[in-house]
Motif scaffolding. Sequence first.
Motif, PDB file in Angstrom:
ATOM      1  N   ALA A  58       5.832   4.334   3.287  1.00  0.00           N
ATOM      2  CA  ALA A  58       5.514   3.245   2.354  1.00  0.00           C
ATOM      3  C   ALA A  58       6.217   3.435   1.010  1.00  0.00           C
ATOM      4  CB  ALA A  58       4.005   3.143   2.156  1.00  0.00           C
ATOM      5  N   GLU A  60       9.069   4.704   0.653  1.00  0.00           N
ATOM      6  CA  GLU A  60      10.491   4.651   0.979  1.00  0.00           C
ATOM      7  C   GLU A  60      11.189   5.991   0.833  1.00  0.00           C
ATOM      8  OE1 GLU A  60      12.348   1.299  -0.985  1.00  0.00           O
ATOM      9  OE2 GLU A  60      11.003  -0.121   0.011  1.00  0.00           O
ATOM     10  N   PRO A  83      -0.865   0.179   3.119  1.00  0.00           N
ATOM     11  CA  PRO A  83      -0.124  -1.079   2.959  1.00  0.00           C
ATOM     12  C   PRO A  83       1.380  -0.894   3.207  1.00  0.00           C
ATOM     13  CG  PRO A  83      -1.723  -0.825   1.201  1.00  0.00           C
ATOM     14  CD  PRO A  83      -1.696   0.486   1.948  1.00  0.00           C
ATOM     15  N   GLY A  84       1.936  -1.845   3.943  1.00  0.00           N
ATOM     16  CA  GLY A  84       3.364  -1.827   4.242  1.00  0.00           C
ATOM     17  C   GLY A  84       3.721  -1.126   5.533  1.00  0.00           C
ATOM     18  N   ARG A  86       3.686  -0.664   9.563  1.00  0.00           N
ATOM     19  CA  ARG A  86       3.550  -1.332  10.857  1.00  0.00           C
ATOM     20  C   ARG A  86       3.854  -0.273  11.909  1.00  0.00           C
ATOM     21  NH1 ARG A  86       5.991  -4.191   7.424  1.00  0.00           N
ATOM     22  NH2 ARG A  86       8.061  -3.668   8.192  1.00  0.00           N
ATOM     23  N   ASN A 106       7.825   0.319  11.323  1.00  0.00           N
ATOM     24  CA  ASN A 106       8.452   1.411  10.595  1.00  0.00           C
ATOM     25  C   ASN A 106       7.859   2.770  10.973  1.00  0.00           C
ATOM     26  OD1 ASN A 106       6.033   0.964   9.234  1.00  0.00           O
ATOM     27  ND2 ASN A 106       7.020   0.221   7.371  1.00  0.00           N
ATOM     28  N   GLU A 142       5.984 -11.417   8.113  1.00  0.00           N
ATOM     29  CA  GLU A 142       5.448 -11.843   6.816  1.00  0.00           C
ATOM     30  C   GLU A 142       3.976 -12.206   6.930  1.00  0.00           C
ATOM     31  OE1 GLU A 142       8.024 -15.047   5.592  1.00  0.00           O
ATOM     32  OE2 GLU A 142       9.736 -13.694   5.361  1.00  0.00           O
ATOM     33  N   ALA A 145       2.078  -8.977   6.946  1.00  0.00           N
ATOM     34  CA  ALA A 145       2.029  -8.416   5.591  1.00  0.00           C
ATOM     35  C   ALA A 145       1.015  -9.161   4.722  1.00  0.00           C
ATOM     36  CB  ALA A 145       3.412  -8.459   4.963  1.00  0.00           C
ATOM     37  N   GLU A 148      -2.591  -7.969   4.400  1.00  0.00           N
ATOM     38  CA  GLU A 148      -2.900  -6.830   3.529  1.00  0.00           C
ATOM     39  C   GLU A 148      -3.371  -7.277   2.144  1.00  0.00           C
ATOM     40  OE1 GLU A 148       0.768  -4.667   3.547  1.00  0.00           O
ATOM     41  OE2 GLU A 148       0.318  -3.735   5.477  1.00  0.00           O
TER      42      GLU A 148
END
Length: 149
Positions: A58, A60, A83-84, A86, A106, A142, A145, A148
């Motif tokens: 998340a 990055e 959050p973010g 998957r 991800n 989207e 997302a 969330e």
Amino acid sequence: MTANRRVVLSSDHAGIALRRAIATHINALGWEAVDIGPTTPESTPYPQHGAAAAQRVASEDCRFGVIICGTGQGIMMAANKVPGIRCGVCSEPFSARMIRQHNDANMLALGARVVGEGLALAIVDGFLSAEFEGGRHATRVEMIAALEQ
């Protein structure tokens, strides 16, 4: 090595051996495996390991994550709370490719008591080699997302 070639790996106690094999495999593929443990076989709760790996994705710091527990289910549930993230559990390469292509996953979760090492490596290959297709799938990602918020 850039962050987009980094894959964080974590597991509970059940997944240590498989995680180490996957780390070696990922490095051989030209990715950088970032193994955040654990290193000892004492019982350890999968939620903390799934969440720790998910935080690295998340933020990055790592492009992808591979997480392992006995079935893959519990650690996947913990990771998906960040959050973010998957993350999907896969027991064969086709699903691993599809969660990347259609869901822009991800993170990948595996069950150390479900798949053997050879199959796990093939699943990881499927996941890392696939690209998100976008298009109609982007709208659906989207929508995921937005849940969330």
